[in-house]
Scaffold this motif. Structure first.
Motif, PDB file in Angstrom:
ATOM      1  N   ARG A   1     -24.913 111.485  36.684  1.00  0.00           N
ATOM      2  CA  ARG A   1     -23.642 110.857  36.266  1.00  0.00           C
ATOM      3  C   ARG A   1     -23.258 109.736  37.230  1.00  0.00           C
ATOM      4  O   ARG A   1     -22.705 108.714  36.820  1.00  0.00           O
TER       5      ARG A   1
ATOM      6  N   ALA B   1     -22.737 105.842  36.104  1.00  0.00           N
ATOM      7  CA  ALA B   1     -21.461 105.154  36.335  1.00  0.00           C
ATOM      8  C   ALA B   1     -21.619 103.971  37.281  1.00  0.00           C
ATOM      9  O   ALA B   1     -21.165 102.864  36.993  1.00  0.00           O
TER      10      ALA B   1
ATOM     11  N   ASP C   1     -15.606 110.776  38.592  1.00  0.00           N
ATOM     12  CA  ASP C   1     -14.151 110.875  38.431  1.00  0.00           C
ATOM     13  C   ASP C   1     -13.418 111.123  39.746  1.00  0.00           C
ATOM     14  O   ASP C   1     -12.186 111.128  39.785  1.00  0.00           O
TER      15      ASP C   1
END
Length: 172
Positions: free
Chosen positions: A22, A26, A101
């Motif tokens: 991830r 990103a 995040d």
């Protein structure tokens, strides 16, 4: 956010692979070809990580940052690869990723600080790392942590696209 940094355990492999995949998807969107990023899977990464993690005599060290939901960051470091033309005995940060995040909350800096302390404890006098030239966010992060571009560069090919990495170094 409060996190605790500890040695990575085999039980952390799936979570670390999710953070890494991830993180790549990103951080490298718009830099690395989308076809390459879309082809990355947590399962394939975890299989490679299990093989790497169980390799006898490996000199690298892996740390995880633990938050309320378990591992939220990961760093891998060890002796500099390919020798060094820098000052003294050098270590290298091979990889540093934080759950996308949660970037910007000090997790990466905490992992990096702990890796620096451990590298110093292993007798390394300097740290090196490679960053994609076009990854401005990572470059600013490492510059704030005391790293500077030392003039070395290398190229890697991702799905037929050649990208340049620049080397950063800092004293420990």
């Amino acid at each position: 956010m409060t996190v605790h940094v500890r040695e990575m355990a085999e039980a952390d492999i799936e979570a670390v692979s999710a953070i890494r995949v991830r993180g790549w998807q990103a951080a490298y969107a718009g830099i690395v070809p989308r076809t390459y990023l879309d082809a990355m899977t947590v399962d394939a990464d975890a299989a490679r990580r299990r093989e790497w993690f169980s390799r006898p005599g490996r000199e690298s060290q892996d740390l995880v940052a633990l938050g309320e939901r378990g591992p939220v960051g990961w760093i891998c470091f060890g002796p500099v690869r390919g020798g060094t033309d820098g000052p003294g005995r050098a270590g290298e940060v091979y990889a540093l990723y934080v759950a996308p995040d949660l970037t910007g909350r000090g997790i990466g800096r905490g992992l990096l600080d702990e890796a620096h302390a451990r590298m110093g404890g292993r007798g390394f006098e300097a740290s090196a790392l490679w960053v994609l030239r076009d990854n401005g966010r990572a470059r600013r992060f490492y510059e704030r942590a005391g790293y500077h571009v030392d003039g070395a560069a290398q190229e890697d090919v991702y799905d037929g696209v050649t990208l340049t990495e620049v080397r950063y170094t800092r004293a420990l």
